[in-house]
Motif scaffolding. Sequence first.
Motif, mmCIF file in Angstrom:
data_model
loop_
_atom_site.group_PDB
_atom_site.id
_atom_site.type_symbol
_atom_site.label_atom_id
_atom_site.label_comp_id
_atom_site.label_asym_id
_atom_site.label_seq_id
_atom_site.Cartn_x
_atom_site.Cartn_y
_atom_site.Cartn_z
ATOM 1 N N GLU A 121 0.853 -1.197 0.000
ATOM 2 C CA GLU A 121 0.000 0.000 0.000
ATOM 3 C C GLU A 121 0.887 1.245 0.000
ATOM 4 O O GLU A 121 1.720 1.413 0.874
ATOM 5 C CB GLU A 121 -0.887 0.010 1.243
ATOM 6 N N TRP A 122 0.671 2.100 -0.988
ATOM 7 C CA TRP A 122 1.448 3.329 -1.114
ATOM 8 C C TRP A 122 0.476 4.494 -0.981
ATOM 9 O O TRP A 122 -0.447 4.641 -1.768
ATOM 10 C CB TRP A 122 2.165 3.360 -2.454
ATOM 11 N N ARG A 123 0.685 5.313 0.014
ATOM 12 C CA ARG A 123 -0.253 6.387 0.334
ATOM 13 C C ARG A 123 0.270 7.734 -0.141
ATOM 14 O O ARG A 123 1.464 7.994 -0.089
ATOM 15 C CB ARG A 123 -0.522 6.393 1.832
ATOM 16 N N ARG A 124 -0.673 8.581 -0.564
ATOM 17 C CA ARG A 124 -0.337 9.908 -1.082
ATOM 18 C C ARG A 124 -1.351 10.929 -0.574
ATOM 19 O O ARG A 124 -2.536 10.627 -0.458
ATOM 20 C CB ARG A 124 -0.387 9.926 -2.611
ATOM 21 N N SER A 125 -0.861 12.141 -0.335
ATOM 22 C CA SER A 125 -1.762 13.261 -0.075
ATOM 23 C C SER A 125 -2.510 13.545 -1.373
ATOM 24 O O SER A 125 -1.954 13.379 -2.457
ATOM 25 C CB SER A 125 -0.957 14.495 0.333
ATOM 26 N N PRO A 126 -3.747 14.008 -1.294
ATOM 27 C CA PRO A 126 -4.475 14.326 -2.520
ATOM 28 C C PRO A 126 -4.033 15.648 -3.150
ATOM 29 O O PRO A 126 -4.463 15.983 -4.246
ATOM 30 C CB PRO A 126 -5.925 14.401 -2.050
ATOM 31 N N ARG A 127 -3.182 16.375 -2.466
ATOM 32 C CA ARG A 127 -2.745 17.684 -2.958
ATOM 33 C C ARG A 127 -1.357 17.580 -3.594
ATOM 34 O O ARG A 127 -0.416 17.083 -2.978
ATOM 35 C CB ARG A 127 -2.748 18.696 -1.826
ATOM 36 N N ALA A 128 -1.257 18.067 -4.809
ATOM 37 C CA ALA A 128 -0.001 18.008 -5.557
ATOM 38 C C ALA A 128 1.135 18.659 -4.769
ATOM 39 O O ALA A 128 0.969 19.754 -4.218
ATOM 40 C CB ALA A 128 -0.160 18.699 -6.910
ATOM 41 N N GLY A 129 2.253 17.961 -4.702
ATOM 42 C CA GLY A 129 3.437 18.494 -4.052
ATOM 43 C C GLY A 129 3.448 18.421 -2.537
ATOM 44 O O GLY A 129 4.421 18.809 -1.905
ATOM 45 N N GLU A 130 2.381 17.932 -1.934
ATOM 46 C CA GLU A 130 2.296 17.862 -0.476
ATOM 47 C C GLU A 130 2.738 16.476 -0.006
ATOM 48 O O GLU A 130 2.193 15.471 -0.449
ATOM 49 C CB GLU A 130 0.856 18.143 -0.029
ATOM 50 N N THR A 131 3.716 16.417 0.883
ATOM 51 C CA THR A 131 4.156 15.137 1.428
ATOM 52 C C THR A 131 3.116 14.608 2.411
ATOM 53 O O THR A 131 2.227 15.353 2.855
ATOM 54 C CB THR A 131 5.499 15.275 2.163
ATOM 55 N N LEU A 132 3.254 13.336 2.769
ATOM 56 C CA LEU A 132 2.347 12.771 3.768
ATOM 57 C C LEU A 132 2.446 13.555 5.074
ATOM 58 O O LEU A 132 1.421 13.883 5.684
ATOM 59 C CB LEU A 132 2.681 11.302 4.029
ATOM 60 N N ALA A 133 3.660 13.836 5.513
ATOM 61 C CA ALA A 133 3.840 14.554 6.779
ATOM 62 C C ALA A 133 3.200 15.933 6.726
ATOM 63 O O ALA A 133 2.518 16.346 7.679
ATOM 64 C CB ALA A 133 5.329 14.668 7.113
ATOM 65 N N GLU A 134 3.376 16.647 5.624
ATOM 66 C CA GLU A 134 2.767 17.977 5.485
ATOM 67 C C GLU A 134 1.242 17.870 5.474
ATOM 68 O O GLU A 134 0.548 18.673 6.104
ATOM 69 C CB GLU A 134 3.256 18.646 4.202
#
Length: 178
Positions: free
Chosen positions: A11-24
Amino acid sequence: ADWIMYTDADEWRRSPRAGETLAEGIARVDAEGWNVIDYRVFAFFCTDGWEMTYSYDTPELSLRYYNETDPICLIPNQKTWKNIGRVDLQSSGGHHTRAPWVRICPERWTMKHYPFRTPEQARQKLLTRLARRCKPEHAAGWGVHYDPLLTAVQAGLEMRWRADSLEFWKADPMAAHP
């Protein structure tokens, strides 16, 4: 830890906002007052010709065909939460975060699921699942999403999906779905 993410290696997770890291993204969600993140699941599969481009280091660059209607995609995927108390994951098989204080972020994040990296790995994974299946859990509806694939493996079919039956990930393969 302030936040907990319950995840599997496929499972690879991503923020839905372009350029935003998971931590951000988690920091932003936290600042907005939400304490659980739900994911929109995209399941990726091997198709004909996958060997030509496959990278064991980065399947995200190689496996570009997906669907959102595979049964595993339809299960809630609330596997990231703020560490403010006990949660119940067991009653949902680990997919739904339950607690009286839950405030689910309305913005769904992206979870790219790579359950089968190669046709042979798919075959082995399915046969292993069949061998260790817990009959009471299966009777309760857990793990039934693999049943059609188990039937295919037992019939000797190769675990390759038709590209024309799937969607192609058009965006940057390392990004969330647009």
